[in-house]
Design a protein around this motif. Structure first.
Motif, PDB file in Angstrom:
ATOM      1  N   ASP A 135     -47.050  13.436 -24.619  1.00 24.05           N
ATOM      2  CA  ASP A 135     -46.363  12.324 -24.736  1.00 24.05           C
ATOM      3  C   ASP A 135     -47.800  11.200 -25.188  1.00 24.05           C
ATOM      4  O   ASP A 135     -48.832  11.826 -25.452  1.00 24.05           O
ATOM      5  CB  ASP A 135     -45.690  11.579 -23.630  1.00 24.05           C
ATOM      6  CG  ASP A 135     -46.544  11.376 -22.441  1.00 24.05           C
ATOM      7  OD1 ASP A 135     -47.352  10.457 -22.402  1.00 24.05           O
ATOM      8  OD2 ASP A 135     -46.495  12.352 -21.462  1.00 24.05           O
ATOM      9  N   ASN A 136     -47.205  10.077 -25.556  1.00 21.36           N
ATOM     10  CA  ASN A 136     -48.348   9.222 -26.067  1.00 21.36           C
ATOM     11  C   ASN A 136     -49.522   8.894 -25.261  1.00 21.36           C
ATOM     12  O   ASN A 136     -50.558   8.107 -25.595  1.00 21.36           O
ATOM     13  CB  ASN A 136     -47.818   7.817 -26.575  1.00 21.36           C
ATOM     14  CG  ASN A 136     -46.951   6.987 -25.764  1.00 21.36           C
ATOM     15  OD1 ASN A 136     -47.029   7.392 -24.616  1.00 21.36           O
ATOM     16  ND2 ASN A 136     -45.962   6.374 -26.272  1.00 21.36           N
ATOM     17  N   THR A 156     -49.435  14.484 -31.089  1.00 20.88           N
ATOM     18  CA  THR A 156     -48.677  15.051 -29.952  1.00 20.88           C
ATOM     19  C   THR A 156     -47.212  15.273 -30.452  1.00 20.88           C
ATOM     20  O   THR A 156     -46.708  14.741 -31.412  1.00 20.88           O
ATOM     21  CB  THR A 156     -48.289  13.732 -28.992  1.00 20.88           C
ATOM     22  OG1 THR A 156     -47.956  12.584 -29.681  1.00 20.88           O
ATOM     23  CG2 THR A 156     -49.761  13.516 -28.181  1.00 20.88           C
ATOM     24  N   GLU A 158     -44.481  13.926 -29.319  1.00 21.03           N
ATOM     25  CA  GLU A 158     -43.928  12.618 -29.371  1.00 21.03           C
ATOM     26  C   GLU A 158     -44.158  11.733 -30.697  1.00 21.03           C
ATOM     27  O   GLU A 158     -43.277  11.535 -31.242  1.00 21.03           O
ATOM     28  CB  GLU A 158     -44.231  11.679 -28.213  1.00 21.03           C
ATOM     29  CG  GLU A 158     -43.546  10.223 -28.375  1.00 21.03           C
ATOM     30  CD  GLU A 158     -43.991   9.513 -27.059  1.00 21.03           C
ATOM     31  OE1 GLU A 158     -43.163   8.523 -26.921  1.00 21.03           O
ATOM     32  OE2 GLU A 158     -44.974   9.750 -26.421  1.00 21.03           O
ATOM     33  N   ALA A 159     -45.473  11.811 -31.028  1.00 19.86           N
ATOM     34  CA  ALA A 159     -45.815  11.262 -32.379  1.00 19.86           C
ATOM     35  C   ALA A 159     -45.269  12.159 -33.703  1.00 19.86           C
ATOM     36  O   ALA A 159     -44.633  11.505 -34.619  1.00 19.86           O
ATOM     37  CB  ALA A 159     -47.349  10.949 -32.429  1.00 19.86           C
TER      38      ALA A 159
END
Length: 243
Positions: A135-136, A156, A158-159
């Motif tokens: 995650d970030n 990531t 998430e990104a």
């Protein structure tokens, strides 16, 4: 192989590892709030809560209205609930604190040889990037552990909006690195998500696999890293052989 220009790296259990099992960290946080729970019970509960959350909301709830922070807070609270802790006000305080604690070097440490290997790769002139199902928080964790400066980019899941073994995350990394797939190699510890997934998009890859961890029959010996410090020698050998 063509002369490599870009190396991409997995993070968890490739460059960084947890300082102690999750259950021990969670139990210590519980003790600080006057709650006694066995670390082993918390470790089992974490695996159950994490697995269920990942199946229900893949990739930290991307596109499902969840932030990754909320995703993790829910995992932590459910971990404690499964271990018998039910008081909501205490659950929330512990979950928020643990989320923040896992954002730092308090709970993470570099694997042996990680910093030295990354430094050597930078000196050799490789571009470097991270490709991680994280995650970030990862940018901050890498900064705290004094590894971030080695990398041109940190990508990531998430990104990226997708997670390994989805090839699209590697394709994004190749665009960020500005290279063709055959000019890049990925380093990671997971056969499916790292080794095979990178090769599926045309990259080279190396599998970090300590002695006694078992063998993957489809991985040639020259692609196996017993330790990170073996990497440059294997790359040089491959380039010399133009394999």
């Amino acid at each position: 192989m063509l002369r490599l220009r870009l190396l991409t790296w997995d993070v968890k259990d490739t460059l960084l590892r947890l300082r102690q099992p999750v259950g021990h960290s969670y139990a210590a946080e519980a003790r600080a709030h006057g709650v006694r729970v066995q670390p082993e019970a918390l470790s089992r509960s974490f695996r159950e809560a994490y697995g269920a959350q990942r199946r229900r909301f893949p990739n930290y709830g991307q596109g499902r209205g969840l932030s990754s922070r909320q995703w993790w807070v829910d995992v932590v609270k459910q971990t404690f609930r499964l271990s018998g802790v039910q008081e909501e006000s205490v659950l929330m305080v512990m979950a928020e604190k643990l989320y923040d604690d896992y954002c730092s070097a308090h709970n993470w440490e570099a694997l042996p040889g990680a910093s030295e290997t990354l430094s050597q790769c930078c000196r050799r002139g490789f571009r470097m990037g991270v490709v991680s199902n994280f995650d970030n928080r990862l940018e901050n964790i890498l900064c705290q552990c004094n590894l971030r400066h080695h990398f041109d980019f940190v990508l990531t899941s998430e990104a990226a909006g997708c997670a390994k073994p989805d090839g699209r995350i590697f394709e994004q990394a190749l665009r960020l690195g500005g290279v063709l797939p055959q000019q890049a190699a990925h380093v990671g510890d997971d056969y499916s998500r790292d080794y095979r997934a990178a090769r599926a998009v045309g990259m080279h890859s190396f599998l970090l696999r300590a002695a006694g961890q078992g063998e993957e029959p489809e991985v040639p010996p020259e692609h196996i890293l017993p330790t990170l410090s073996h990497l440059l020698a294997l790359i040089e050998k491959g380039e010399d052989q133009h394999c």
